[in-house]
Each structure stands twice: as structure tokens, then as C-alpha cells.
Design a protein around this motif. Structure first.
Motif, short mmCIF file in Angstrom:
data_model
loop_
_atom_site.label_atom_id
_atom_site.label_comp_id
_atom_site.label_asym_id
_atom_site.label_seq_id
_atom_site.Cartn_x
_atom_site.Cartn_y
_atom_site.Cartn_z
N THR A 32 0.66 -1.21 -0.01
CA THR A 32 -0.05 0.06 -0.18
C THR A 32 0.84 1.32 0.06
O THR A 32 0.31 2.28 0.09
N ASN A 33 1.92 1.14 -0.21
CA ASN A 33 2.93 2.31 -0.24
C ASN A 33 2.97 2.98 0.90
O ASN A 33 2.97 4.52 0.94
N VAL A 34 2.74 2.55 2.08
CA VAL A 34 2.93 3.62 3.40
C VAL A 34 3.87 3.13 4.26
O VAL A 34 4.66 1.90 4.11
N VAL A 35 4.31 3.98 5.09
CA VAL A 35 5.29 3.31 6.32
C VAL A 35 4.62 3.31 7.50
O VAL A 35 3.76 4.12 7.87
N PHE A 51 -9.16 0.60 7.88
CA PHE A 51 -8.43 1.93 7.88
C PHE A 51 -7.57 2.51 6.49
O PHE A 51 -7.41 3.46 6.55
N VAL A 52 -6.99 1.28 6.15
CA VAL A 52 -5.99 1.76 5.20
C VAL A 52 -6.56 2.06 3.84
O VAL A 52 -6.04 2.82 2.81
N LYS A 53 -7.65 0.96 3.48
CA LYS A 53 -8.00 1.15 2.13
C LYS A 53 -8.81 2.57 1.77
O LYS A 53 -8.65 3.09 0.81
N ALA A 67 -5.04 9.15 -0.44
CA ALA A 67 -5.19 10.28 -0.02
C ALA A 67 -3.55 11.11 0.25
O ALA A 67 -2.39 10.35 -0.17
N PRO A 68 -3.34 12.18 0.46
CA PRO A 68 -2.09 12.80 0.57
C PRO A 68 -1.10 12.31 1.96
O PRO A 68 -1.80 11.69 2.85
N ALA A 69 0.17 12.56 1.83
CA ALA A 69 0.78 12.10 2.87
C ALA A 69 0.29 12.28 4.29
O ALA A 69 0.22 11.57 5.32
N LEU A 70 -0.05 13.79 4.42
CA LEU A 70 -0.55 14.08 5.85
C LEU A 70 -1.66 13.25 6.24
O LEU A 70 -1.70 12.71 7.49
N THR A 71 -2.68 12.89 5.29
CA THR A 71 -3.78 11.91 6.00
C THR A 71 -3.22 10.82 6.23
O THR A 71 -3.69 10.06 7.21
N PRO A 121 -7.87 -10.06 -8.34
CA PRO A 121 -8.60 -9.26 -7.36
C PRO A 121 -7.62 -8.66 -6.68
O PRO A 121 -7.19 -8.89 -5.45
N VAL A 122 -7.31 -7.27 -7.07
CA VAL A 122 -6.11 -6.41 -6.47
C VAL A 122 -6.32 -6.34 -5.10
O VAL A 122 -5.60 -6.26 -4.22
N GLU A 123 -7.91 -5.73 -4.64
CA GLU A 123 -7.98 -5.51 -3.20
C GLU A 123 -7.69 -6.80 -2.41
O GLU A 123 -7.27 -6.41 -1.12
#
Lengths: 351, 293
Positions: B32-35, B82-84, B89-93, B183-185
Motif C-alpha cells: 500500500t505504499n505507506v510506512v 483503515f488503510v483502504k 490520500a496525501p501523505a498528511l492524511t 482481485p487487487v483488493e
């Protein structure tokens, strides 16, 4: 500013001054100390708002600058015998320098990575404070005498401290309001929303961001110095990771891209965890986290944004019969990058 | 010299644990490209769950396995709830929601299990290998075996099954994957599940060396961040090497640099994070991304 706008501003300031002057003579000394802390937290959150809200550089480490200011104050007063009043600007200067020194490398990072870096700073500070025991007092920290009022004022120490904090807070808020409402604010918002366009327009992002970061840590450091004087005690355990995260939570709940939202943030930070942990110790943190997520999803502009929206709707209704309202450029640009249904509804309503 | 080798082994042992938590960070980042700032607290809850099962009388190995499975499901649920919703959204969110999750999960642990330190039995306590003057503790062998087995399973799944291929495709090119019928999700959900399961492994491995408590992961996750940053947030190999390097560096600095000592070990993590992000932001093994303006 139109004459009616000026009148409204003056009216607001007068009402606020009346309220602020009224508080210390109605509250118990314990209640008053809490209000003083609200103002102190609000100053630190205001600093965070500058850099995270306006400049879009997410900092989770402002607790560290708060701690640096608090420790500078304590060390200057306790170890070098400075007058506590003289030590405040010195502590602010120390925090400013620290902000410049950290900001210079840190701001080359963006987005999530800057958040990660500042989180690491916040986690490393308490062990550092414990390590340099000779200077910082180690685990036990430093005890500093709280302020006592001069005789002529006939005030208690709490009341005197409150007025000192109020005066400094008023100064810092006025400066922030002027700066962020003017060219600096526009330059920062432009950088946040589209860095390359901002560069083309002649904004130097690195310079602006670094100076804003330094100014924002000056705000946090000043708040820290006043915290030392209000509490009378600093120790590494007062400045844990949770403090920096708390500023972030307060900033988001109050509204990161706003000046006055910082006051809501301060109120939230001081009162909500206390109420919640009265019910259960763990509940305090749970309420923190849940509120943070909920406010980000439901009111991305925070409480200040909700207030602004209500005011805009009221004005639009009042002015609907006479003439079309003009949308001010500042209120348009403070909407966040995501267009939420609410925000677009507001824009439609304003037309 | 003996001290050096003992410290090296100590460092590799911590490093293997950091590596498995860093692997968790890599998997949530890849999908999901998040830290994932809440990764440590997720692992803390997994460890508490395993501890609870042991308290109820389950054998240690069974409790660990059950915790890994339940964590997989829990990670998937967190992703959906929470993540989906904040995927674009932008980094701040993203930071706000993950920090909120971090604080909330930490308190949830305290709310359910309290703030006492609980002892966690080591599953490898009985083992021991003597090799000349050097003693290899059972923990070292056990932790190394678990890490290697984990890597082997990940390698087999991701390189040699259709499911693994689909998961890699969904993470690398979601739009194109959707077009070919993946099914990507579900794949991203599975990515978060794998991350949570890896976190559970890290948690139960480190639990016998620490105590189980809501704050147990705060001091660990910072090293995992350092490891993932050093190795690159999208590289599995990088996470493992990064973890081992961070573990050894931390131990060596504490032993041989008197100025640092045991108290300032965390500064090693800070320096690694900053140095990597400034010199080579994508990490040693990460891919450099080019953004089209």
C-alpha cells in the motif's frame, strides 16, 4: 481590510481580552494552572501548524524542540543563575538554532520519510537527556522555582504566571497571524500544494521551509521555557514520544492550516486525556487515537475549519439578499488538497 | 576476540528479530505504499495474544502458530477498515491515520491486558551448542532457524506460486493487474495480512528477551524502521540485510564506543535513518522511483 472587517476584528480582540482578563479571578488556582498549560500547548501547536499545516512538512518531533526550550530555561536559571525572564528569550533562541540545525538536513526529506525522521528524533531525545547527567540532571531532572508575583501586583504566583504566558502567547499569535496571512503564508501554501509551480513563481522552497521550521521550533521552544516556569520541574519523562504525538493530535483536531485552531488543539490536549483517563487509564490514549482518525476523515480542516465553514454559511445567508459575497483567496486556499464532499459543498454555497 | 564474537552473535540475534519486523514494514509498504507507523503496536497485540493462549494452557509452539494465523486475519481487517479508504490520500492524511492507529492500538493493549510486565517463556530454552570457547545459545539457533524458515516460505510463495505472483503484480501495477483479472483488493489485503503475521513472528521471538507489555515494541520498532530504511522500504533482501547490519552495529557501538554505551544505542538507529535518507533515500537495495510531473 474593510472598515466593517476591522471593526469585527477589534470587537473580537476586545471580547477575547475581557474573557482572558476575567479568567484568573474566577478560577481556582488549580483550574488557572490548567488554563495556563492550555495556552502553552497552544503556542507549541501553533508552531507545528506553521510547518505541518501551511508548509506541509509533517513533524512528529516537535516535542523535542519543546523539550529543548524547557531544558534551556531550566539550565540557564538553575545552573547559571539567569533571571527567569531573561532566560525565556535565550531559550527561544536555543530552540531556533536547534530548529535550523535539524531543519536543514530534515527538510530534504518529504512526506512519510520526514515524519519517520522526526519520529526518530523524538524517540532519541529522552535517552540523550538521561545520558548527559552533569548538564541535564539525568533521570531526576532539574527543579526550578516557579514564578512568584512582585508585591505591587497583589497577585498569586499562578495569576502572575498566567498573565505572563498570556502576554507572550498574544504576541506569538499576532506575529503568526500577520506572517501566515501575508506573503509568507501564500508562499508556503504554494510550496505545499505544488512545489514546482511555486519554484517557477520565484519561491525558494528550501529556504522558506528551513526558516519556517526554525521559526516553528522557536514557538515550541518558547512554549517549553514557559512550561518549565509553570510546572517548576523538568525531567526526561515529561518529554516522551507521546508529547510530540500529542502536539500532532492537537494540531489535527484544532485544524492544522489555521492560527486559531491551535487554541482548540491546546484545549483538547489539556482536558480530553484527563477526562478520559478518569474513566480508565488506557482509555485516554484510545480516545486520542480514535479522535485523530475520526477528525482526519470527518473534518479534515479541524475544529477551526468547522467554525470557518459555519461562519461562511451564516455570512452567505445574511448577504444573500443584498449582494454576492466575494470569496477571499485565503479561505479558498486553506482547504486541503483532497476535495471532500463537505469542502466542495461549501464552495458551492459560497458562490 | 571472544568478546567480539559473542557480541557479533548477540548482534545477529537482535538483528534477526529487527529483520523480521522490517520485513513486516516492507510488506505493508509494498502493498500500500505507506510506512506503517502502527506495525510495532500490531506486533505487540499479536504477542499479547500468544501470551494469553500460553496462560490458558496451550503449548508455546501452538500459541505462536495460532497468533501468526490470527494476526494475518487482524492485519487484513485493519487494511479494510483503515488503510483502504486512504489509499490515494496525501501523505498528511496517511500519517495521521497511522499515528492514530499507533496510539489507539497501544492503548488497546493496555486496556485489555493492563500495564504489568509479563514474562514470556522461551521456546528454545533447552538447546545449546558449544563450539570451542564459543557458546551458541538455543535462542540464537532458534531465532536463526525461524528467520531462515520464514524467508524460505516467503521465497517459495512469492516466486513459485500463482498466488505470490498475483500479489506481486497487484502491488507493482494495480491498474494493469485489475485488467488481467487479479482481485487487487484481496491481494493488498493479503499483503497486510502477511505483514501482520511477520510482525507476530518478530513479537514472539523478542518477547522472551523483553517482557510482554504495551510499551514493549516502542524500543524495537525504531530499529526496524532503521533496518527497513537502510535496506530500502520495498526490498525483502534489503530488510534482512538491513536488520542484521542494524543489530550488529547497535551491539558493537554499545560495546566498543564508551561514549555511546547501552543508554545511547537508540542514537545509532537515528543516525542510520538520517544518513540513509539523506545519502540514498531509496535505501541500499530499493528501487529509485521517478515521478512524472
Amino acid at each position: 481590510m474593510s472598515s466593517s472587517g476591522l471593526r469585527r476584528t477589534l470587537l473580537g480582540v476586545a471580547a477575547f481580552a475581557l474573557l482572558a482578563g476575567f479568567v484568573p479571578f474566577r478560577f481556582s488556582s488549580y483550574g488557572l494552572d490548567q488554563v495556563t498549560l492550555v495556552l502553552i500547548y497552544a503556542m507549541a501547536i501553533l508552531g507545528l501548524n506553521m510547518v505541518s499545516g501551511y508548509a506541509g512538512a509533517i513533524s512528529l518531533g516537535h516535542g523535542a524542540f519543546f523539550a529543548i526550550g524547557a531544558y534551556a530555561e531550566a539550565i540557564l536559571v538553575h545552573r547559571y543563575g539567569f533571571s527567569p525572564y531573561v532566560a525565556i528569550p535565550c531559550a527561544s533562541a536555543v530552540a531556533w538554532i536547534a530548529g535550523l540545525a535539524f531543519g536543514f538536513p530534515a527538510l530534504r526529506l518529504r512526506g512519510l520519510y520526514l515524519a519517520l525522521g522526526t519520529l526518530a528524533i523524538a524517540m532519541s531525545l529522552p535517552p540523550l537527556l538521561k545520558r548527559f547527567e552533569g548538564f541535564t540532571g539525568g533521570h531526576t531532572g532539574i527543579v526550578v522555582e516557579t514564578l512568584s508575583a512582585p508585591k505591587w501586583s497583589h497577585m498569586s504566583g499562578s495569576q502572575w504566571t498566567y498573565f505572563l504566558v498570556l502576554a507572550i502567547a498574544a504576541l506569538l499569535f499576532a506575529v503568526a497571524w500577520r506572517l501566515l496571512g501575508g506573503a509568507l503564508g501564500r508562499a508556503l501554501l504554494a510550496t505545499r500544494d505544488h512545489e514546482i509551480v511555486a519554484q517557477v513563481m520565484g519561491v525558494d522552497p528550501t529556504r522558506y521551509l528551513t526558516l519556517t521550521f526554525a521559526l516553528s521550533s522557536l514557538y515550541a521552544g518558547t512554549a517549553g521555557a514557559l512550561y518549565t516556569l509553570a510546572i517548576g520541574f523538568v525531567s526526561p519523562d515529561s518529554f516522551t514520544l507521546m508529547l510530540g504525538l500529542g502536539f500532532f493530535v492537537g494540531g489535527v483536531v484544532g485544524g492544522l492550516t489555521s492560527v486559531w485552531g491551535a487554541i482548540f488543539g491546546g484545549l483538547f490536549l489539556q482536558y480530553v486525556p484527563v477526562w478520559a483517563s478518569d474513566i480508565d487509564k488506557a482509555l485516554g490514549g484510545f480516545v486520542y487515537g480514535a479522535t485523530l482518525i475520526a477528525s482526519m476523515l470527518l473534518m479534515p480542516e479541524g475544529l477551526a475549519g468547522v467554525g470557518r465553514r459555519l461562519a461562511a454559511r451564516w455570512h452567505a445567508r445574511a448577504a444573500a439578499g443584498t449582494k454576492a459575497t466575494t470569496t477571499r483567496i485565503t479561505s479558498a486556499s486553506t482547504t486541503p488538497i483532497t476535495s471532500t464532499p463537505l469542502a466542495s459543498a461549501e464552495r458551492k454555497g459560497a458562490r | 576476540m571472544l568478546l567480539f564474537f559473542q557480541q557479533l552473535i548477540e548482534g545477529l540475534m537482535s538483528g534477526a528479530i529487527y529483520a523480521s519486523l522490517a520485513l513486516a514494514l516492507v510488506f505493508s509498504h509494498r502493498s500500500t505504499n505507506v510506512v506503517n507507523f502502527a506495525q510495532g503496536e500490531m506486533a505487540m497485540l499479536s504477542t499479547f495474544f500468544a501470551w494469553q493462549l500460553i496462560e490458558w494452557g496451550l503449548p508455546v509452539y501452538a500459541a505462536m502458530a495460532a497468533s501468526v494465523v490470527v494476526s494475518f486475519v487482524g492485519g487484513g481487517i485493519l487494511y479494510v477498515v483503515f488503510v483502504k479508504p486512504i489509499a490515494r490520500a496525501p501523505a498528511l492524511t496517511v500519517v495521521t491515520v497511522l499515528i492514530g492507529l499507533f496510539i489507539a492500538l497501544n492503548s488497546l493493549g493496555g486496556f485489555v491486558w493492563g500495564y504489568l510486565n509479563r514474562a514470556f517463556p522461551s521456546p528454545f530454552a533447552g538447546w545449546k551448542v558449544q563450539w570451542g570457547a564459543l557458546t551458541l545459545s538455543g535462542e540464537f539457533i532458534g531465532i536463526a532457524a525461524v528467520l531462515l524458515a520464514t524467508l524460505l516460505v516467503l521465497f517459495l510463495v512469492f516466486e513459485h506460486t500463482r498466488l505470490g505472483l498475483a500479489m506481486r503484480a497487484a502491488a507493482a501495477a494495480p491498474e494493469q493487474s485489475r485488467l488481467v483479472g487479479i482481485p487487487v483488493e484481496w491481494m493488498l489485503l493479503a499483503g497486510w495480512g502477511v505483514a501482520a503475521a511477520l510482525g507476530a513472528i518478530a513479537g514472539v521471538l523478542i518477547a522472551p528477551r523483553l517482557f510482554v507489555s504495551p510499551g514493549m515494541m516502542l524500543g524495537v520498532v525504531i530499529y526496524a524502521f532503521a533496518a527497513a530504511t537502510l535496506g530500502g522500504f520495498d526490498s525483502v533482501l534489503g530488510a534482512v540485510i538491513g536488520g542484521l547490519v542494524v543489530g550488529v552495529a547497535e551491539n558493537m557501538a554499545a560495546t566498543y564506543v564508551p561514549w555511546i554505551g547501552a543508554d545511547l544505542k537508540v542514537v545509532v538507529a537515528l543516525v542510520i535513518i538520517f544518513a540513509t535518507l539523506l545519502v540514498r533515500p531509496s535505501g541500499l537495495f530499493g528501487r529509485t522511483t521517478v515521478v512524472r510531473v
